[in-house]
Design an enzyme around this catalytic site. Structure first.
Site, short mmCIF file in Angstrom:
data_model
loop_
_atom_site.label_atom_id
_atom_site.label_comp_id
_atom_site.label_asym_id
_atom_site.label_seq_id
_atom_site.Cartn_x
_atom_site.Cartn_y
_atom_site.Cartn_z
N HIS A 134 0.85 -1.18 0.00
CA HIS A 134 0.00 0.00 0.00
C HIS A 134 0.89 1.23 0.00
O HIS A 134 2.12 1.13 0.02
CB HIS A 134 -0.94 -0.01 1.20
CG HIS A 134 -2.07 -0.98 1.08
ND1 HIS A 134 -3.06 -0.84 0.15
CD2 HIS A 134 -2.35 -2.14 1.75
CE1 HIS A 134 -3.91 -1.85 0.24
NE2 HIS A 134 -3.50 -2.65 1.21
N ASP A 164 0.24 6.59 -3.49
CA ASP A 164 -0.97 6.19 -4.22
C ASP A 164 -1.39 7.22 -5.24
O ASP A 164 -1.56 6.91 -6.42
CB ASP A 164 -2.14 5.98 -3.24
CG ASP A 164 -2.23 4.57 -2.71
OD1 ASP A 164 -1.34 3.76 -2.99
OD2 ASP A 164 -3.21 4.27 -2.01
#
Length: 382
Positions: A134, A164
């Site tokens: 992540h 991200d």
């Protein structure tokens, strides 16, 4: 579906459903005028966040088509849709699209002008390519996470903005649009390998230059832009709110000192590091005497580079943000309006997704009878 407003009007994007950077890319492209078809699995799965449709920006602005990709006819259908698209966006681990029979070789054979955008954490190759991760994972490996946080404290996650959305979404968009520009010259599509670890590293390029030049030190809270200086930091106010102080340049620091006010001994020694501990204490003590909004009002008309630290709920109400029409509210959702802005071809804020399989397929040249057959056979759903 009729052409939408925006600089990307006329472009068709197929977005393979996923989480994080690819859906945000789909939203941005849709609000810049592209027609975006989001392809979801036919079998319903437990949603990660289970947002109400009115608030689910991962789907806004798109047409939604659910396809059974476990059946050859579903794969053939999607390949036909890809054959009429300008851009494909997918965010699966390496090899997943190939196993579905929709990898770049197959897709580009069907549509030689296709820009095939691939979004992963670690890239299409390398020892970690098939590992899960992540934002925090990727940011940790870039060196960036080590620089974010207070001196003497632990690294602090910067939400999931840096890897991200900054290193992922924005580099994916830049990559596919750059490939479209090149296609105008060559007439050929290509694969864009956008990895979050690559993009987040590129965002930090200036800091690698600072480090090589000897003007950046390892260690959080020790440098110009990481709260190491007393004039680039946040301070708590009398009411528990905070202000952000960012007066790096001498003329801005002089204005800050005049309005605070800060003793002349500090005002004339901005970059004397031996004075920084005492300077920080003096600033903190002074800021603690008034509420956040009092300081905001005092500094608003100046170039002292001081701003109130607003919450997400407060930000839409700030006078500048209101004047810029930065946010809008529809059906209980307040969110930013599309960015950037264009003088001739402005984008438009999108609403909830269109979930009409027949209308979507019609837009790709599939007639109503065939759409009904595909639905009856369980190949597509909505």
């Amino acid at each position: 579906m009729s052409t939408k407003p925006g600089p990307l009007a006329g472009l068709t994007v197929v977005e393979m459903a996923g989480l994080g950077p690819v859906p945000l890319a789909g939203l941005i492209l849709a609000e810049l005028g592209a027609r975006v078809l989001r392809v979801e699995r036919l079998a319903k799965e437990q949603a990660f966040l289970n947002l109400p449709p009115a608030f689910d920006l991962d789907r806004h602005g798109r047409e939604i088509l659910r396809i059974d990709l476990k059946r050859p006819e579903g794969t053939a259908l999607l390949l036909g849709l890809i054959g009429k698209a300008d851009i494909l966006l997918e965010g699966f681990r390496p090899g997943v699209m190939e196993r579905l029979g929709l990898g770049p070789d197959v897709a580009l054979a069907r549509n030689p002008g296709l820009v095939y955008g691939r979004m992963t954490g670690f890239g299409q190759d390398g020892p970690l390519a098939n590992r899960a991760g992540h934002d925090l994972t990727y940011l940790a490996l870039t060196g960036v996470l080590s620089a974010i946080g207070p001196k003497g404290g632990k690294p602090v996650p910067p939400l999931n903005l840096a890897a991200d959305y900054g290193g992922g979404t924005m580099f994916l968009i830049a990559g596919v649009l750059a490939a479209l520009v090149e296609k105008d010259r060559s007439g050929r599509g290509q694969v864009v390998d956008a990895a979050m670890v690559d993009g987040a590293s590129m965002l930090a390029a200036p800091f690698f230059g600072f480090l090589a030049a000897g003007i950046w030190r390892e260690g959080r809270g020790s440098n110009l832009l990481d709260s190491g200086t007393p004039f680039y930091d946040t301070y708590e106010c009398a009411d528990g709110g905070f202000v952000a102080v960012a007066c790096l340049e001498p003329q801005f620091f002089a204005e800050f000192c005049r309005l605070l006010p800060l003793p002349e001994a500090f005002a004339n020694a901005q970059y004397d590091q031996s004075r920084w501990p005492a300077m920080r204490e003096a600033i903190a003590a002074r800021i603690a005497t008034r509420g956040r909004d009092e300081w905001a009002a005092l500094f608003e008309a100046s170039d002292a580079c001081v701003a109130p630290v607003l919450s997400l709920a407060e930000a839409p109400g700030h006078p500048h943000n209101r004047a810029r029409d930065l946010h809008a509210t529809t059906n209980g959702l307040t969110r930013p309006n599309p960015a950037p802005r264009f003088s001739r071809t402005p984008g438009a804020r999108s609403g909830e997704a269109l979930r009409d399989a027949a209308a979507t397929l019609s837009g790709f040249g599939i007639d109503a009878d065939e759409a009904e057959r595909l639905a009856s056979a369980g190949i597509v759903g909505q």
